[in-house]
Motif scaffolding. Structure first.
Motif, mmCIF file in Angstrom:
data_model
loop_
_atom_site.group_PDB
_atom_site.id
_atom_site.type_symbol
_atom_site.label_atom_id
_atom_site.label_comp_id
_atom_site.label_asym_id
_atom_site.label_seq_id
_atom_site.Cartn_x
_atom_site.Cartn_y
_atom_site.Cartn_z
ATOM 1 N N ALA A 277 18.339 -4.258 -3.860
ATOM 2 C CA ALA A 277 17.071 -3.529 -3.964
ATOM 3 C C ALA A 277 17.046 -2.282 -3.082
ATOM 4 O O ALA A 277 16.394 -1.290 -3.405
ATOM 5 C CB ALA A 277 15.909 -4.449 -3.596
ATOM 6 N N ALA A 278 17.780 -2.340 -1.975
ATOM 7 C CA ALA A 278 17.761 -1.206 -1.055
ATOM 8 C C ALA A 278 18.649 -0.053 -1.529
ATOM 9 O O ALA A 278 18.522 1.078 -1.070
ATOM 10 C CB ALA A 278 18.199 -1.658 0.335
ATOM 11 N N ARG B 290 6.751 13.510 -11.183
ATOM 12 C CA ARG B 290 5.602 12.740 -10.715
ATOM 13 C C ARG B 290 4.829 13.588 -9.741
ATOM 14 O O ARG B 290 5.332 14.580 -9.228
ATOM 15 C CB ARG B 290 6.097 11.506 -9.956
ATOM 16 C CG ARG B 290 6.446 10.344 -10.817
ATOM 17 C CD ARG B 290 6.745 9.155 -9.925
ATOM 18 N NE ARG B 290 7.933 9.391 -9.126
ATOM 19 C CZ ARG B 290 9.113 8.867 -9.406
ATOM 20 N NH1 ARG B 290 9.234 8.103 -10.452
ATOM 21 N NH2 ARG B 290 10.157 9.082 -8.648
ATOM 22 N N THR C 280 4.330 11.915 -3.690
ATOM 23 C CA THR C 280 4.100 10.608 -3.079
ATOM 24 C C THR C 280 4.422 10.693 -1.587
ATOM 25 O O THR C 280 5.312 11.427 -1.184
ATOM 26 C CB THR C 280 4.980 9.510 -3.713
ATOM 27 O OG1 THR C 280 6.343 9.894 -3.533
ATOM 28 C CG2 THR C 280 4.708 9.343 -5.198
ATOM 29 N N ARG C 281 3.641 9.952 -0.805
ATOM 30 C CA ARG C 281 3.842 9.920 0.641
ATOM 31 C C ARG C 281 4.065 8.486 1.060
ATOM 32 O O ARG C 281 3.341 7.599 0.610
ATOM 33 C CB ARG C 281 2.581 10.437 1.347
ATOM 34 C CG ARG C 281 2.752 11.830 1.949
ATOM 35 C CD ARG C 281 1.617 12.126 2.867
ATOM 36 N NE ARG C 281 0.409 12.519 2.132
ATOM 37 C CZ ARG C 281 -0.798 12.562 2.709
ATOM 38 N NH1 ARG C 281 -0.959 12.223 3.969
ATOM 39 N NH2 ARG C 281 -1.844 12.950 1.999
ATOM 40 N N LYS C 282 5.056 8.241 1.877
ATOM 41 C CA LYS C 282 5.301 6.874 2.360
ATOM 42 C C LYS C 282 5.377 6.902 3.879
ATOM 43 O O LYS C 282 6.183 7.618 4.445
ATOM 44 C CB LYS C 282 6.605 6.340 1.767
ATOM 45 C CG LYS C 282 6.903 4.906 2.138
ATOM 46 C CD LYS C 282 8.017 4.324 1.280
ATOM 47 C CE LYS C 282 9.387 4.828 1.697
ATOM 48 N NZ LYS C 282 10.474 4.215 0.918
ATOM 49 N N LEU C 283 4.491 6.143 4.514
ATOM 50 C CA LEU C 283 4.445 6.134 5.973
ATOM 51 C C LEU C 283 4.673 4.736 6.514
ATOM 52 O O LEU C 283 4.169 3.757 5.969
ATOM 53 C CB LEU C 283 3.070 6.617 6.457
ATOM 54 C CG LEU C 283 2.562 7.958 5.919
ATOM 55 C CD1 LEU C 283 1.102 8.152 6.299
ATOM 56 C CD2 LEU C 283 3.429 9.094 6.443
ATOM 57 N N GLU C 284 5.430 4.645 7.570
ATOM 58 C CA GLU C 284 5.636 3.391 8.290
ATOM 59 C C GLU C 284 4.347 3.088 9.054
ATOM 60 O O GLU C 284 3.771 3.985 9.661
ATOM 61 C CB GLU C 284 6.806 3.619 9.266
ATOM 62 C CG GLU C 284 7.524 2.393 9.735
ATOM 63 C CD GLU C 284 8.310 1.685 8.634
ATOM 64 O OE1 GLU C 284 8.143 0.456 8.577
ATOM 65 O OE2 GLU C 284 9.039 2.341 7.866
ATOM 66 N N ALA D 61 10.005 -1.487 2.557
ATOM 67 C CA ALA D 61 10.072 -0.039 2.318
ATOM 68 C C ALA D 61 10.751 0.294 0.991
ATOM 69 O O ALA D 61 10.587 1.398 0.465
ATOM 70 C CB ALA D 61 10.811 0.646 3.467
ATOM 71 N N ASN D 62 11.524 -0.661 0.444
ATOM 72 C CA ASN D 62 12.209 -0.407 -0.820
ATOM 73 C C ASN D 62 11.429 -0.871 -2.036
ATOM 74 O O ASN D 62 11.935 -0.815 -3.157
ATOM 75 C CB ASN D 62 13.569 -1.112 -0.833
ATOM 76 C CG ASN D 62 14.488 -0.591 0.245
ATOM 77 O OD1 ASN D 62 14.656 0.619 0.379
ATOM 78 N ND2 ASN D 62 15.045 -1.487 1.029
ATOM 79 N N PHE E 273 6.303 2.057 -4.109
ATOM 80 C CA PHE E 273 6.274 3.291 -3.317
ATOM 81 C C PHE E 273 6.769 4.504 -4.112
ATOM 82 O O PHE E 273 6.549 5.635 -3.719
ATOM 83 C CB PHE E 273 7.084 3.133 -2.025
ATOM 84 C CG PHE E 273 6.438 2.192 -1.035
ATOM 85 C CD1 PHE E 273 5.100 2.353 -0.685
ATOM 86 C CD2 PHE E 273 7.160 1.159 -0.458
ATOM 87 C CE1 PHE E 273 4.493 1.490 0.232
ATOM 88 C CE2 PHE E 273 6.565 0.299 0.453
ATOM 89 C CZ PHE E 273 5.225 0.455 0.795
ATOM 90 N N GLU E 274 7.464 4.222 -5.216
ATOM 91 C CA GLU E 274 7.943 5.325 -6.055
ATOM 92 C C GLU E 274 6.806 6.032 -6.789
ATOM 93 O O GLU E 274 6.957 7.153 -7.237
ATOM 94 C CB GLU E 274 8.948 4.823 -7.095
ATOM 95 C CG GLU E 274 10.179 4.130 -6.522
ATOM 96 C CD GLU E 274 11.070 5.097 -5.778
ATOM 97 O OE1 GLU E 274 11.193 6.252 -6.222
ATOM 98 O OE2 GLU E 274 11.628 4.686 -4.731
ATOM 99 N N PHE E 275 5.692 5.315 -6.947
ATOM 100 C CA PHE E 275 4.622 5.953 -7.714
ATOM 101 C C PHE E 275 3.255 5.849 -7.054
ATOM 102 O O PHE E 275 2.237 6.160 -7.675
ATOM 103 C CB PHE E 275 4.604 5.443 -9.168
ATOM 104 C CG PHE E 275 4.463 3.947 -9.315
ATOM 105 C CD1 PHE E 275 5.570 3.128 -9.233
ATOM 106 C CD2 PHE E 275 3.224 3.373 -9.538
ATOM 107 C CE1 PHE E 275 5.447 1.753 -9.368
ATOM 108 C CE2 PHE E 275 3.093 2.003 -9.679
ATOM 109 C CZ PHE E 275 4.209 1.188 -9.588
ATOM 110 N N ALA E 276 3.223 5.429 -5.787
ATOM 111 C CA ALA E 276 1.953 5.403 -5.055
ATOM 112 C C ALA E 276 1.742 6.773 -4.413
ATOM 113 O O ALA E 276 2.662 7.326 -3.823
ATOM 114 C CB ALA E 276 1.984 4.316 -3.992
ATOM 115 N N GLY F 182 1.689 5.501 0.375
ATOM 116 C CA GLY F 182 2.245 4.173 0.616
ATOM 117 C C GLY F 182 2.301 3.903 2.097
ATOM 118 O O GLY F 182 2.720 4.763 2.870
#
Ligand code: FAD
Ligand code: AMP
Lengths: 259, 319
Positions: free
Chosen positions: A13-14, A233, A236-240, B287-288, B292-295, B298
């Motif tokens: 998955a990673a 798309r 998108t933002r991804k934050l820890e 995290a994977n 998260f690919e479409f939010a 995230g």
């Protein structure tokens, strides 16, 4: 009671999944894992075996030789042995070819029950069982969220677009389970150590009496013609979460005028 | 070019998804036929004419009463062979996917799935497949006929053409193994509880909540935001939340202004039911996770710490 469980090695998955533009096949060079939902099928098989008192759980897989590394997770969970169909000529098999090869391997085992996982994470197909059931000429129950075995028959409850179906099939039968059916156990250290010593057979096409023309690209009826980028798309933002995750969400919602 | 569309029905209604595929079929040119399989379904066939089918085959047989795939493989296989049909199209559903794959094995016919489009190109047919978590579009082909295609759920709406269809009944025989499975019960639940379809704000929970009790904090957050609660199939199947709240391929298709996904991986079958939400926020500790690919936003973190805090902050803000 003999139960065969079809399991697949998939990219972890990673790992970023990609199709190799040269071969037009999935790039399988990175880290691998057992297809996560196949663990649900293994778990269900172990429970049925253990409840019946005696029996055997055989893992059946088609893939490159390194697939055994992932299949072994099922052995570590408690399956009795594994059978991998592996042959350079089998690479690139589509549904028609894959179902043919797996059915040949499964015919040798003549299990009472053939289990599948919910779907392969690299194919998003959720279809293979129906093709295999047809080749084996066995009844099929798919998407089973509950299973019971009784009186030489298997009964499955499964969700559809309209609610729930309850389907019964006489054994031998093919059943694909949903990921909600159980919580797969984690392999114990003892299980992991013991797995290496369990029987693991690798069969070539010749071993199964299969002609090369029935496998791989020549045995397939679909092809990949070209690759392109999906439509762009939005951002998108991804934050820890550093302890301010909730605040970040509130700020974002305020910015979007959703609060 | 002769194309056949499997027209799935439920009760006395043809399914919208399948009627939408009739419009896709017309893109291929040539004859577009539909097939209705069931018991006492003759009257349904006529309806398909309005959506672009010129012929509708009807196989009316008590053995086709229950919506099970295997006898339908028998019926369609015989129809395809007898009528020389080149392409068979299916709208994704639990039933259709199993029929299509069974048919692939029976006829040795190529099946492409997760298609979002199809076109005739240089005398052959090319499908557009959205693959690997929608990260790549793949042009897929078939090396032989018949060609089998399974379209992603909800990609095409029915188009009224105002035409009418010739209805032709067709008789088939059945294989022994195809009749072995038996439908014992169909618990087709009516949707009850608050409707998630009309809500402008949805807070959704998945297996990451850890236990059914996890929905308590989801309900609190939904209340604070003035929204409704939704769920994934994994938790609905597990009995954590009612089926009427399920979003996705076999659940509801919604497009609220805000969708907050809590402990949801974002599998494709969930995504198809909520991807049209205007704003998507996701909380997931992995995290994977595909979500998260479409939010739009995230947060990689634990729902158990973030959700209660978020509820508090929202309440404080709203006063
Ligand atoms: C034909 C078919 C139809 C289907 N129809 C539907 C459908 O209609 N709707 C639907 O939803 N699914 C559907 N599915 C199932 C779908 O493929 C997924 O299996 C399902 O959506 C997964 O649900 P989930 O996200 O709750 O669970 P999981 O995939 O198990 O994901 C749980 C997530 O929670 C995260 N998590 C765990 N603990 C925490 C924590 N403490 N804090 C934060 N995050 C955490 C994990 O990282 C994980 O990403 C269908 C499947 C098939 C094959
Ligand atoms: N190469 C393979 N070898 C063995 N089993 C497989 C293989 N590919 C898929 N499966 C099984 O079939 C299920 C559905 O796969 P798919 O139809 O590709 O989504 C998986 O969950 C596995 O149980």
């Amino acid at each position: 009671m003999k139960i065969a469980v079809c399991v697949k090695q998939v990219p972890d998955a990673a790992a970023t999944k990609r199709i190799d533009p040269g071969t037009k096949r999935l790039d399988r060079s990175g880290e691998d894992a057992l297809n996560p939902v196949d663990a649900n099928a293994v778990e269900e098989a172990l429970r049925i075996r253990d409840a019946s008192g005696d029996g055997e759980v055989v893992l059946v897989s088609l893939g490159p030789e390194k697939a055994l590394d992932s299949v072994r997770k099922g052995l570590a969970m408690g399956a009795d042995r594994a059978l991998l169909v592996s042959d350079p000529e089998a690479a690139g098999s589509d549904l028609v070819a894959t179902s043919f090869l797996l059915a040949k391997a499964l015919e040798r085992e003549s299990a009472d029950l053939v289990l599948f996982g919910q779907q392969a994470s690299d194919s998003d197909g959720a279809v293979l069982w129906a093709a295999v059931a047809e080749r084996l000429r066995l009844p099929l129950i798919s998407q089973a969220a509950e299973l019971t075995l009784e009186g030489g028959a298997v009964t499955g409850k499964r969700q559809t677009e309209f609610g729930y179906d309850v389907i019964r099939a006489p054994l031998p039968a093919v059943v694909a389970v949903a990921d909600s059916i159980n919580q797969p156990r984690y392999p114990s250290l003892k299980g992991i150590m013991g797995a290496k010593k369990k029987q693991q057979d690798v069969l070539s096409l010749a071993d199964l009496g299969i002609e090369a023309e029935d496998a791989g690209a020549s045995g397939s009826r679909t092809e990949v013609l070209a690759l392109s980028d999906p439509p762009p798309r939005g951002e998108t933002r991804k934050l820890e979460d550093d302890g301010t995750g909730a605040e970040k969400i509130v700020e974002f919602l305020a910015e979007k005028r959703l609060l | 070019m002769s194309t056949l569309v499997f027209l799935e029905h439920h009760g006395d209604e043809l399914q919208k998804g399948a009627l939408g595929i009739l419009a896709k079929a017309s893109q291929l040119g040539g004859d577009v036929a539909g097939v209705v399989l069931g018991s006492g379904v003759e009257s349904l066939a006529v309806d398909a004419g309005r959506f672009g089918a010129t012929t509708v085959y009807v196989v009316d047989d008590p053995k086709l009463e229950a919506p099970l795939p295997q006898p339908r493989v028998d019926a369609i296989a015989q129809l395809v062979q007898e009528k020389g049909i080149e392409t068979v199209l299916f709208a994704q559903s639990i039933l259709s996917a199993d029929i299509a794959a069974g048919l692939a094995a029976r006829l040795g016919a190529g099946l492409n799935w997760q298609l979002v489009d199809i076109a005739a190109q240089d005398g052959t047919v090319v499908g557009k497949q959205s693959a690997l978590g929608d990260s790549v579009l793949v042009d897929v082909g078939w090396t032989t006929t018949p060609r089998l295609a399974l379209f992603r759920a909800g990609i095409a709406d029915p188009v009224e053409t105002g035409g009418s269809a010739t209805v032709e009944s067709f008789e088939v025989g059945f294989e022994e193994h195809s009749l072995a499975a038996e439908m014992l019960e169909q618990a087709h639940e009516e949707s009850s509880g608050p409707s998630i379809e009309d809500a402008e704000i949805i807070v959704a929970g998945g297996r990451g909540l850890g236990a059914p009790e996890g929905f308590g904090m989801i309900e609190e957050l939904a209340k604070a935001l003035g929204g409704a609660v939704a769920a994934t199939r994994a938790v609905v199947d597990a009995g954590w939340y009612p089926y009427s709240a399920q979003v996705g391929q076999t659940g509801k298709n919604i497009s609220p202004g805000l969708y907050v996904a809590c402990g949801i991986s974002g599998a494709i079958q969930h995504k198809v039911g909520m991807q049209n939400s205007k704003v998507i926020v996701a909380i997931n500790k992995d995290a994977n996770a595909p979500i998260f690919e479409f939010a739009d936003l995230g947060i990689v973190g634990d729902v158990h710490t973030i959700v209660p805090k978020l509820t508090e902050l929202v309440r404080a803000r709203k006063g």
